[in-house]
Scaffold this active site. Structure first.
Site, PDB file in Angstrom:
ATOM      1  N   THR A  72       0.846  -1.202   0.000  1.00 28.59           N
ATOM      2  CA  THR A  72       0.000   0.000   0.000  1.00 28.59           C
ATOM      3  C   THR A  72       0.880   1.250   0.000  1.00 28.59           C
ATOM      4  OG1 THR A  72      -1.779  -1.167   1.134  1.00 28.59           O
ATOM      5  CG2 THR A  72      -1.792   1.246   1.283  1.00 28.59           C
ATOM      6  N   ARG A  89      -9.174  12.440   8.554  1.00 30.59           N
ATOM      7  CA  ARG A  89     -10.534  11.878   8.536  1.00 30.59           C
ATOM      8  C   ARG A  89     -11.441  12.671   9.470  1.00 30.59           C
ATOM      9  NH1 ARG A  89      -8.692   6.118   7.746  1.00 30.59           N
ATOM     10  NH2 ARG A  89      -7.219   6.402   6.039  1.00 30.59           N
ATOM     11  N   HIS A 112      -7.803   4.828  -2.138  1.00 34.54           N
ATOM     12  CA  HIS A 112      -8.025   4.334  -0.769  1.00 34.54           C
ATOM     13  C   HIS A 112      -9.473   4.617  -0.328  1.00 34.54           C
ATOM     14  CE1 HIS A 112      -5.125   2.931   2.468  1.00 34.54           C
ATOM     15  NE2 HIS A 112      -6.221   3.031   3.188  1.00 34.54           N
ATOM     16  N   ARG A 143     -10.138   8.041   1.399  1.00 33.38           N
ATOM     17  CA  ARG A 143      -9.755   8.188   2.815  1.00 33.38           C
ATOM     18  C   ARG A 143      -8.400   8.858   2.995  1.00 33.38           C
ATOM     19  NH1 ARG A 143     -13.034   4.567   5.682  1.00 33.38           N
ATOM     20  NH2 ARG A 143     -11.580   3.952   7.312  1.00 33.38           N
ATOM     21  N   GLY A 184     -15.194   2.952  -4.664  1.00 30.46           N
ATOM     22  CA  GLY A 184     -16.526   3.295  -5.146  1.00 30.46           C
ATOM     23  C   GLY A 184     -17.323   2.143  -5.731  1.00 30.46           C
ATOM     24  N   ILE A 185     -16.748   0.938  -5.822  1.00 25.76           N
ATOM     25  CA  ILE A 185     -17.498  -0.195  -6.397  1.00 25.76           C
ATOM     26  C   ILE A 185     -18.614  -0.605  -5.432  1.00 25.76           C
ATOM     27  CG2 ILE A 185     -17.386  -2.630  -7.052  1.00 25.76           C
ATOM     28  CD1 ILE A 185     -15.838  -1.152  -9.099  1.00 25.76           C
ATOM     29  N   ARG A 186     -19.859  -0.504  -5.898  1.00 31.03           N
ATOM     30  CA  ARG A 186     -21.004  -0.881  -5.068  1.00 31.03           C
ATOM     31  C   ARG A 186     -21.978  -1.808  -5.789  1.00 31.03           C
ATOM     32  NH1 ARG A 186     -17.928   1.337  -2.380  1.00 31.03           N
ATOM     33  NH2 ARG A 186     -18.153   3.095  -0.951  1.00 31.03           N
ATOM     34  N   ARG A 221     -15.777  -1.106   1.163  1.00 30.74           N
ATOM     35  CA  ARG A 221     -16.958  -0.916   2.013  1.00 30.74           C
ATOM     36  C   ARG A 221     -18.067  -1.919   1.703  1.00 30.74           C
ATOM     37  NH1 ARG A 221     -14.964   4.066   0.831  1.00 30.74           N
ATOM     38  NH2 ARG A 221     -14.324   5.422   2.559  1.00 30.74           N
TER      39      ARG A 221
HETATM   40  C1  LIG Z   1     -12.489   0.710   7.349  1.00 33.35           C
HETATM   41  C2  LIG Z   1     -11.450   0.648   6.279  1.00 33.35           C
HETATM   42  C3  LIG Z   1     -10.151   0.234   6.606  1.00 33.35           C
HETATM   43  C4  LIG Z   1      -9.168   0.166   5.613  1.00 33.35           C
HETATM   44  N1  LIG Z   1      -7.912  -0.290   5.956  1.00 33.35           N
HETATM   45  C5  LIG Z   1      -6.965  -0.423   4.977  1.00 33.35           C
HETATM   46  C6  LIG Z   1      -5.677  -0.967   5.269  1.00 33.35           C
HETATM   47  O1  LIG Z   1      -5.369  -1.312   6.422  1.00 33.35           O
HETATM   48  N2  LIG Z   1      -4.785  -1.076   4.242  1.00 33.35           N
HETATM   49  C7  LIG Z   1      -5.096  -0.711   2.964  1.00 33.35           C
HETATM   50  O2  LIG Z   1      -4.272  -0.836   2.059  1.00 33.35           O
HETATM   51  N3  LIG Z   1      -6.314  -0.216   2.660  1.00 33.35           N
HETATM   52  C8  LIG Z   1      -7.251  -0.067   3.616  1.00 33.35           C
HETATM   53  N4  LIG Z   1      -8.497   0.428   3.293  1.00 33.35           N
HETATM   54  C9  LIG Z   1      -8.791   0.792   1.892  1.00 33.35           C
HETATM   55  C10 LIG Z   1      -9.359  -0.401   1.120  1.00 33.35           C
HETATM   56  O3  LIG Z   1      -8.388  -1.404   0.949  1.00 33.35           O
HETATM   57  C11 LIG Z   1      -9.843   0.030  -0.277  1.00 33.35           C
HETATM   58  O4  LIG Z   1      -8.801   0.654  -0.983  1.00 33.35           O
HETATM   59  C12 LIG Z   1     -11.066   0.943  -0.232  1.00 33.35           C
HETATM   60  O5  LIG Z   1     -11.946   0.583   0.806  1.00 33.35           O
HETATM   61  C13 LIG Z   1     -11.793   0.868  -1.578  1.00 33.35           C
HETATM   62  O6  LIG Z   1     -12.863   1.756  -1.639  1.00 33.35           O
HETATM   63  P1  LIG Z   1     -14.402   1.337  -1.363  1.00 33.35           P
HETATM   64  O7  LIG Z   1     -14.503   1.210   0.134  1.00 33.35           O
HETATM   65  O8  LIG Z   1     -15.176   2.497  -1.883  1.00 33.35           O
HETATM   66  O9  LIG Z   1     -14.668   0.048  -2.056  1.00 33.35           O
HETATM   67  C14 LIG Z   1      -9.486   0.508   4.267  1.00 33.35           C
HETATM   68  C15 LIG Z   1     -10.790   0.919   3.955  1.00 33.35           C
HETATM   69  C16 LIG Z   1     -11.776   0.987   4.932  1.00 33.35           C
HETATM   70  C17 LIG Z   1     -13.158   1.405   4.531  1.00 33.35           C
END
Ligand SMILES: Cc1cc2nc3c(=O)[nH]c(=O)nc-3n(C[C@H](O)[C@H](O)[C@H](O)COP(=O)(O)O)c2cc1C
Length: 364
Positions: free
Chosen positions: A165, A174, A260, A263, A293-295, A315
């Site tokens: 990552t 956030r 991400h 985020r 964004g994939i839902r 998510r």
């Molecule tokens: C609660 C949460 C925790 C996450 N923790 C990590 C993590 O520890 N490492 C990482 O590479 N991505 C992390 N992500 C990002 C996800 O791997 C991913 O890139 C992202 O959720 C994709 O977007 P989406 O939620 O709209 O599908 C996290 C996302 C969420 C929502």
């Protein structure tokens, strides 16, 4: 007792739609945990853009194409996929459901999908792999000083690829978490820390590291470490052609086009908006995953049409997990795959490879 027998939860649930699953997750989670999941960084422009980007595209119907039984099968880095979907590495999974990533991986395995197992999860790489070895084949790591050690451990456990990552040297700004004074128990992120679950190795306290943004690597340091990984590695958090080229130049085997889930940098462009330029820059052969964004199944179709080989769900998987553990994630994968399969019939695409730019157009 084998991990498969650990679950006391049903393996089937009757959620009709993803919205129902989302609502069940929202009802199940404490408000500040829900905000941690749902929220993005800053003004959450990227979070919204990630969804809006999909709404700017249309899929072209292809009546009378004769496609009745399309195949959603494909592969990623030699690993077979019955559906072009991977579950995301997300930390803190026990905050969402007691069974966490082992349940996610079991659901993925049952659907022929893959799970990317997070370093900052509640369960060790070892536990998740034991729960579902056919799905838990990619271990995610943050590129700090211990990455080569993690790679060695992951390889020993049987993982076949590493997901590095790149876009999280520090947690994003956030806003919702700050408003909530969100301060989760760090044990939920410590599945791979020294001593946790018998896992050897990783010395840094991960949550503290992310809060401070300490020990951040640059490209040169990652290049040196990557020569010792001993596993093919995937660069996650690629949002520009320049980053894609840089990662490939130091040996990445594949890319995750991702912001991400909105985020980290806000405002950053939507992943989907950046995908065509990244695909054009790296050529047709480099395996590319897209997330953020994939839902829905139509989102999967559009991502594939714009150059991705498969997608990652963050998510959406968390909603399934929070709503009903393994059974909830199973239903999410089923709904996404069934919508994709339906659209493949309607758009006349017999295979995943047939889903290309000619099948879609930008909305007027
Ligand atoms: C609660 C949460 C925790 C996450 N923790 C990590 C993590 O520890 N490492 C990482 O590479 N991505 C992390 N992500 C990002 C996800 O791997 C991913 O890139 C992202 O959720 C994709 O977007 P989406 O939620 O709209 O599908 C996290 C996302 C969420 C929502």
């Amino acid at each position: 007792m084998t991990a498969q027998l650990d679950s006391f939860y049903p393996t089937r649930v009757d959620f009709g739609t993803l919205d129902e699953i989302h609502r069940a997750a929202a009802a199940a989670l404490p408000a500040e945990v829900l905000d941690f999941v749902e929220g993005g960084a800053g003004k959450e422009i990227t979070l919204r853009e990630n969804r809006a980007a999909f709404d700017r595209w249309r899929i072209l119907p292809a009546p009378m194409s004769g496609v009745g039984a399309p195949s959603t099968r494909t592969e990623f880095l030699g690993m077979p996929l019955a559906t072009p979907i991977l579950t995301a590495p997300f930390g803190g999974d026990a905050l969402f459901h007691a069974e966490g990533h082992p349940a996610v991986a079991r659901a993925a395995q049952a659907r022929g999908a893959l799970s990317v197992v997070p370093e900052a999860g509640s369960f060790s790489y070892q536990r998740v792999r034991a729960a579902a070895p056919e799905a838990a084949r990619i271990a995610q790591v943050h590129p700090f000083g211990h990455a080569a050690m993690v790679a060695e451990r992951a390889a020993r456990l049987g993982y076949e690829a590493l997901c590095v990552t790149l876009d999280c040297p520090v947690g994003g700004f956030r806003t919702r978490n700050m408003a909530n004074r969100f301060d989760p128990d760090q044990r939920h992120f410590a599945g791979n820390l020294t001593g946790a679950d018998g896992a050897p190795g990783v010395a840094e306290v991960f949550g503290q590291l992310l809060k401070r943004g300490g020990m951040v690597w640059d490209w040169a340091e990652l290049a040196i470490a990557a020569t010792g990984f001993g596993l093919p590695w995937i660069a996650k958090g690629v949002l520009t052609p320049a980053t894609a080229e840089r990662a490939l130049a130091i040996g990445a085997s594949a890319l995750v086009v991702s912001n991400h889930g909105g985020r980290q940098v806000d405002p950053a462009p939507a992943s989907l908006d950046m995908l065509p330029a990244i695909r054009a820059a790296v050529g047709p052969e480099v395996p590319i995953l897209l997330d953020s964004g994939i839902r829905t199944g139509s989102d999967v179709f559009l991502a594939l049409a714009l150059g991705a080989d498969a997608v990652i769900i963050g998510r959406a998987a968390i909603y399934g997990l929070a709503a009903a553990g393994q059974a909830g994630v199973d239903r999410v994968l089923e709904l996404l795959t069934e919508e994709l399969r339906t659209l493949m019939i309607l758009a006349g695409t017999p295979s995943i490879a047939a889903i290309d730019r000619s099948r879609i157009q930008r909305a007027a």
